[in-house]
Write an enzyme that holds these catalytic residues in place. Sequence first.
Site, PDB file in Angstrom:
ATOM      1  N   HIS A 182      -2.066  -4.142  -5.194  1.00  0.00           N
ATOM      2  CA  HIS A 182      -1.468  -4.024  -3.869  1.00  0.00           C
ATOM      3  C   HIS A 182      -2.478  -4.407  -2.786  1.00  0.00           C
ATOM      4  O   HIS A 182      -3.698  -4.346  -2.979  1.00  0.00           O
ATOM      5  CB  HIS A 182      -0.967  -2.590  -3.619  1.00  0.00           C
ATOM      6  CG  HIS A 182      -2.058  -1.610  -3.301  1.00  0.00           C
ATOM      7  ND1 HIS A 182      -2.586  -1.464  -2.024  1.00  0.00           N
ATOM      8  CD2 HIS A 182      -2.727  -0.715  -4.075  1.00  0.00           C
ATOM      9  CE1 HIS A 182      -3.527  -0.533  -2.036  1.00  0.00           C
ATOM     10  NE2 HIS A 182      -3.639  -0.062  -3.267  1.00  0.00           N
ATOM     11  N   CYS A 183      -1.953  -4.808  -1.652  1.00  0.00           N
ATOM     12  CA  CYS A 183      -2.731  -4.910  -0.419  1.00  0.00           C
ATOM     13  C   CYS A 183      -1.988  -4.057   0.597  1.00  0.00           C
ATOM     14  O   CYS A 183      -1.280  -3.122   0.207  1.00  0.00           O
ATOM     15  CB  CYS A 183      -2.902  -6.366   0.024  1.00  0.00           C
ATOM     16  SG  CYS A 183      -1.358  -7.286   0.207  1.00  0.00           S
ATOM     17  N   ASN A 184      -2.097  -4.344   1.874  1.00  0.00           N
ATOM     18  CA  ASN A 184      -1.412  -3.506   2.854  1.00  0.00           C
ATOM     19  C   ASN A 184       0.097  -3.703   2.778  1.00  0.00           C
ATOM     20  O   ASN A 184       0.848  -2.753   2.566  1.00  0.00           O
ATOM     21  CB  ASN A 184      -1.916  -3.814   4.264  1.00  0.00           C
ATOM     22  CG  ASN A 184      -1.509  -2.738   5.263  1.00  0.00           C
ATOM     23  OD1 ASN A 184      -0.738  -1.839   4.946  1.00  0.00           O
ATOM     24  ND2 ASN A 184      -2.026  -2.821   6.479  1.00  0.00           N
ATOM     25  N   ILE A 226      -6.561  -4.079  -2.755  1.00  0.00           N
ATOM     26  CA  ILE A 226      -7.106  -5.228  -2.033  1.00  0.00           C
ATOM     27  C   ILE A 226      -6.830  -5.005  -0.554  1.00  0.00           C
ATOM     28  O   ILE A 226      -5.681  -4.834  -0.142  1.00  0.00           O
ATOM     29  CB  ILE A 226      -6.447  -6.541  -2.514  1.00  0.00           C
ATOM     30  CG1 ILE A 226      -6.574  -6.667  -4.042  1.00  0.00           C
ATOM     31  CG2 ILE A 226      -7.090  -7.751  -1.839  1.00  0.00           C
ATOM     32  CD1 ILE A 226      -5.806  -7.842  -4.625  1.00  0.00           C
ATOM     33  N   PHE A 249       0.826  -1.207   0.000  1.00  0.00           N
ATOM     34  CA  PHE A 249       0.000   0.000   0.000  1.00  0.00           C
ATOM     35  C   PHE A 249       0.858   1.253   0.000  1.00  0.00           C
ATOM     36  O   PHE A 249       0.476   2.282  -0.561  1.00  0.00           O
ATOM     37  CB  PHE A 249      -0.918  -0.025   1.228  1.00  0.00           C
ATOM     38  CG  PHE A 249      -1.680   1.243   1.450  1.00  0.00           C
ATOM     39  CD1 PHE A 249      -2.551   1.726   0.477  1.00  0.00           C
ATOM     40  CD2 PHE A 249      -1.553   1.955   2.634  1.00  0.00           C
ATOM     41  CE1 PHE A 249      -3.266   2.901   0.681  1.00  0.00           C
ATOM     42  CE2 PHE A 249      -2.274   3.123   2.838  1.00  0.00           C
ATOM     43  CZ  PHE A 249      -3.127   3.594   1.867  1.00  0.00           C
TER      44      PHE A 249
END
Length: 231
Positions: A122-124, A66, A46
Site C-alpha cells: 500500500h501507499c497513501n 510505501i 493506507f
Amino acid sequence: MNTQPTEGMNEDQLRDLIQGPGDIEWRYEMRRECQQILPGLLLGPFQVSKNLEVLQSMGVTHIVCIRDAKEAFSVKPRFPDHFQYLTLDVEDSEEQNLIRLFPGARQFIDQAIAQGGRVLVHCNGGISLSPAFVVMFVMQHYRLSWEDALHYVQNRRYCISPNGGFLTQIKEYESIYKATHAVAAYPQQQQQRVVSRRKREDDEEEDEPRYEAKRPTLSDSTGNPEDAMQT
C-alpha cells in the site's frame, strides 16, 4: 515465488490472464478497499492498513508500506506486533527512482509468499506509488510486457494511475528483467552444451577401433629371439 512464464500460452489464455475475473463490477468506494492481484499479493490504500480486524480477516501476514517522506508522521506501520513490515520512503514525483528500490521489495514479497504468507502493498491512496511496484512485480512474475502487466493490475484495481515518471520506469524495467533472466539462463545453457559435447566425445571414443599393444622382443639378424638372448 517462482516466475510463471506465459510463453506457452495461446492468445486466448493470455488475454484471460490479463483481463482477470469478468464478474467484478467496479464501484467508486472500492478504491478505499484492497484487491487481490496475485495469490498472496494484495494492493490497496493506507486506509486498509489501519484496520487490524480487516487485515486479520484477509489473512495478511506482511505489509509493504510505501510512503512519501513527508507522510511519515501518519503513513506508518500501525501493528508491528502482528505483521512483518517493509517501509519504503519515496517521493510521488516523476524524478523518484523506483527501479533502485524494487529489488528489496520484490525479495520481501517473494519470501513472504514462499512462507505461505499474504502481503498487502500500500501507499497513501493506492493509486500511483504502490501500483507501480506491483506492476513491476507482476511483469517479472509472469514475464509480461509492461503494457500487459499494467493492464493486468488495472483490471483488478481499476483506479490505479502511476504518474508519467513511474510509467517510464515501468517501461525501462521490462528490458532490465528480461536481460537479468537471459543472463541467469546463460550459465545453464553453457553447462548443457558442455555436457552434450563431452557425451559426444565419449561416444566417438567408444566407436574408435582399439588395438592391443604387443610386447617387443629381441631378435638377431636371423629373426630368432632365443638366439638373440644368448651371449
